[in-house]
Design a protein around this motif. Structure first.
Motif, mmCIF file in Angstrom:
data_model
loop_
_atom_site.group_PDB
_atom_site.id
_atom_site.type_symbol
_atom_site.label_atom_id
_atom_site.label_comp_id
_atom_site.label_asym_id
_atom_site.label_seq_id
_atom_site.Cartn_x
_atom_site.Cartn_y
_atom_site.Cartn_z
ATOM 1 N N GLY A 137 0.817 -1.197 0.000
ATOM 2 C CA GLY A 137 0.000 0.000 0.000
ATOM 3 C C GLY A 137 0.854 1.250 0.000
ATOM 4 O O GLY A 137 2.064 1.212 -0.220
ATOM 5 N N SER A 138 0.207 2.364 0.276
ATOM 6 C CA SER A 138 0.891 3.648 0.218
ATOM 7 C C SER A 138 0.746 4.366 1.548
ATOM 8 O O SER A 138 -0.371 4.568 2.030
ATOM 9 N N LEU A 139 1.865 4.738 2.177
ATOM 10 C CA LEU A 139 1.841 5.542 3.395
ATOM 11 C C LEU A 139 2.275 6.957 3.049
ATOM 12 O O LEU A 139 3.350 7.168 2.472
ATOM 13 N N GLN A 140 1.426 7.906 3.405
ATOM 14 C CA GLN A 140 1.669 9.295 3.035
ATOM 15 C C GLN A 140 1.430 10.212 4.224
ATOM 16 O O GLN A 140 0.658 9.893 5.138
ATOM 17 N N ALA A 141 2.095 11.351 4.205
ATOM 18 C CA ALA A 141 1.928 12.375 5.230
ATOM 19 C C ALA A 141 1.128 13.534 4.657
ATOM 20 O O ALA A 141 1.212 13.849 3.469
ATOM 21 N N MET A 142 0.356 14.176 5.525
ATOM 22 C CA MET A 142 -0.509 15.279 5.104
ATOM 23 C C MET A 142 0.277 16.579 4.972
ATOM 24 O O MET A 142 1.115 16.904 5.809
#
Length: 473
Positions: A266-271
Motif C-alpha cells: 500500500g501507500s503511506l503518506q503524510a498530510m
C-alpha cells in the motif's frame, strides 16, 4: 496516554452512529472573545452533581454505580499473573455472555506489573507492554481475563476496525538493542474473539514505524488515518491506502504484512495543507473555527525509519506538522482528530489548549471545528476541563471524553448542544482517565484510571443528558 507536564484543554466530538452529528464543546472565550465568555451559560446539568464516593475511587451522578472489573496487581489473569499496569485505549465488542474488552497497557519500562510474556503471544520478550482481553457478563462482572498480545512497547491508543478487530498502537520509536530484540513503533491487530488469530504477533510495518497514537478506519475504502504524538520536530498526520485488490476483513492486514512485499504494501503518506497556493507548515496557524485547508498527500520515503525518524525525513516546507496529535474517530464520512495543545517553546506558531479537526476524504480538506485558549487554572474543579484525550460516542447523545491533563481528572460528557458536564471524577489521585467505551446495548460505560490501574464498569439511569444550564438546576 501519559499526561504531559504542559497544561492543555481540548473538548472534542468524533461524530456518531445513528445520525448523531458533530458536537463540539469548549472554551467560548477562545472562539468568540472574552465578552462572549462572560455572557455564556454555565455548564449543563448532565446527569446531576457528582456524589462523593465513600470508597474514594469514583464520584458519579445520583443513581449511578460502578463495579471494579480489573485492578492492576490485584486481579489475576488466566495464566496466574496479576492484571498488568497502565490500562489505556480500550475497544469494546459484543461477546457471547456480554462484552469483550481489548485493553491496551501503556507500559514502557518501570511499571510494576508487565503484560506476561507468554509463549506464542509475545512479539519481543524484552518489551513489557501489550493487550489483555477481558470478558464480562451483561452486568459488567468479569468472567475471564487473559493476555492477547505481549512483548510490545508503550501501547497507547488505537482504534476499532469496521470488521470487528482492535488496532493497538505503540507510542515509541524504540529500536532493537539492549533488552529489546526487535524494533518497535508499530501497529498490531488484535482479534477480540479468536485467540488463535493472535498467536505469533505480526507488526503491520506497512503502517510505518513512529510514535503511533490512534487510528480511524474508513469503512468504505479501508484507508487508515493515523496520528503521531511526537516532538522535535512535531508530529504528522498520515494516511495509509491499501494496495489494489485488497479485501478487508479479519486476518487481511496480517496476511498483507506477511507477504514478501508486506513491509511496503500500500501507500503511506503524510498530510500537507494549503490555503490557496500558500503552504501551511503548522496546524496551530489556524486560530478561527471554520478554517479550511486543502490537503495533499506526500509519500513517506522510508516508512520503517531505518536511519531517520519518519517525521524528520521531511522539511517543514513539505508537510504540515502539529504538536500532540492524539485521539482519532471515524464518523460523518470522515476522520476527526485532535491536537491536544501547542506552545511556542515546542515550535508551534500559536499557543492553544486544543484543536479539533475533521478530514473530509471527498473534498480532500481539513476543517478546524473548534479551538481552545490556554486553560489558566487546570487545578480548579470548577467546570473547566483540560486535556480530554480518549473519546467515545454516547448512544444517548453527545460524547464522553477521558480527561488527561493536570489537576483533577474527570470523565467529561458533552451534550449534543455542545455543553460540557462531569460524568465521573477520580477521587483517588490525579491520574488520567482512559479508554471510555460503551457496551453494545448501551447499558455499561467501561473506563479506566490509568494509575495505579483500574478498569470500571459504570451503570445507572442512562438517558439523554440534561442540557439545562447548571445555574438553573
Amino acid at each position: 496516554m501519559t499526561s504531559s507536564p504542559i497544561s492543555r484543554r481540548a473538548l472534542l466530538h468524533g461524530g456518531a452512529a445513528a445520525g448523531l452529528g458533530i458536537v463540539v464543546a469548549g472554551n467560548l472565550e477562545a472562539i468568540a472573545g472574552p465578552a462572549a465568555a462572560r455572557a455564556a451559560t454555565r455548564p449543563a446539568v448532565g446527569y446531576g452533581d457528582l456524589v462523593p464516593d465513600p470508597a474514594g475511587l469514583l464520584a458519579l451522578p445520583p443513581g449511578f454505580s460502578y463495579t471494579i472489573v480489573a485492578q492492576a496487581g490485584v486481579t489475576l489473569l488466566e495464566s496466574g499473573q496479576a492484571t498488568p499496569s497502565d490500562a489505556d485505549g480500550t475497544g469494546c465488542f459484543l461477546g457471547p455472555n456480554g462484552s469483550v474488552l481489548v485493553n491496551n497497557h501503556e507500559i514502557g519500562g518501570s511499571e510494576p506489573y508487565p503484560v506476561p510474556a507468554l509463549a506464542g503471544l509475545t512479539y519481543d520478550p524484552g518489551a513489557r507492554g501489550g493487550t489483555t482481553t477481558i470478558e464480562v457478563d451483561q452486568q459488567g462482572r468479569r468472567l475471564r481475563e487473559y493476555v492477547s498480545v505481549a512483548g510490545t512497547h508503550n501501547n497507547c491508543a488505537g482504534g476499532i476496525t469496521p470488521w470487528g478487530t482492535w488496532l493497538t498502537c505503540e507510542e515509541t520509536e524504540q529500536k532493537a538493542g539492549g533488552k529489546y530484540l526487535k524494533d518497535h513503533g508499530y501497529v498490531f491487530e488484535v482479534d477480540p474473539h479468536d485467540r488463535a488469530a493472535n498467536q505469533n504477533p505480526v507488526a503491520l510495518k506497512f503502517l510505518g514505524r513512529y510514535a503511533h497514537e490512534a487510528v480511524a478506519v474508513d469503512p468504505y475504502t479501508h484507508a487508515i488515518y493515523l496520528t503521531e504524538d511526537a516532538g522535535g520536530p512535531n508530529g504528522l498526520y498520515f494516511r495509509w491506502t491499501p494496495p489494489a485488490g485488497f479485501r478487508a476483513g479479519k486476518g487481511a492486514l496480517r496476511a498483507l504484512a506477511e507477504r514478501p512485499d508486506g513491509d511496503t504494501a500500500g501507500s503511506l503518506q503524510a498530510m500537507t495543507c494549503f490555503r490557496g497556493s500558500q503552504h501551511v507548515a503548522d496546524l496551530s496557524e489556524a486560530t478561527t473555527p471554520g478554517t479550511r485547508y486543502q490537503v495533499r498527500w506526500v509519500d513517506v520515503p522510508d516508512r520503517d525509519a531505518r536511519t531517520v525518524s519518519v517525521r524528520k525525513q521531511f522539511t517543514d516546507a513539505e508537510v504540515t506538522r502539529s504538536r500532540k496529535l492524539e485521539g482519532a474517530w471515524w464518523a460523518d464520512g470522515g476522520a476527526y482528530f485532535v491536537a491536544s495543545f501547542a506552545r511556542h517553546d515546542d515550535g508551534s506558531v500559536n499557543e492553544h489548549d486544543g484543536q479539533v479537526w475533521f478530514y473530509d476524504p471527498r473534498t480532500e480538506t481539513v476543517t478546524l471545528k473548534t479551538i481552545f485558549g490556554v486553560n489558566p487554572d487546570p487545578e480548579a474543579d470548577n467546570g473547566n476541563y483540560d486535556g480530554p484525550d480518549n473519546i467515545t460516542v454516547s448512544p444517548y447523545g453527545g460524547v464522553i471524553l477521558a480527561e488527561d491533563g493536570e489537576g483533577v481528572s474527570h470523565l467529561v460528557g458533552v451534550t449534543e448542544q455542545g455543553k460540557a458536564y462531569p460524568l465521573a471524577r477520580n477521587e483517588l489521585n490525579d491520574s488520567e482517565f482512559t479508554g471510555p467505551t460503551f457496551s453494545a446495548d448501551g447499558k455499561i460505560l467501561f473506563a479506566n484510571i490509568q494509575s495505579p490501574g483500574y478498569v470500571f464498569a459504570i451503570t445507572g439511569p442512562w438517558g439523554r443528558p440534561s442540557n439545562a444550564d447548571l445555574a438553573a438546576s
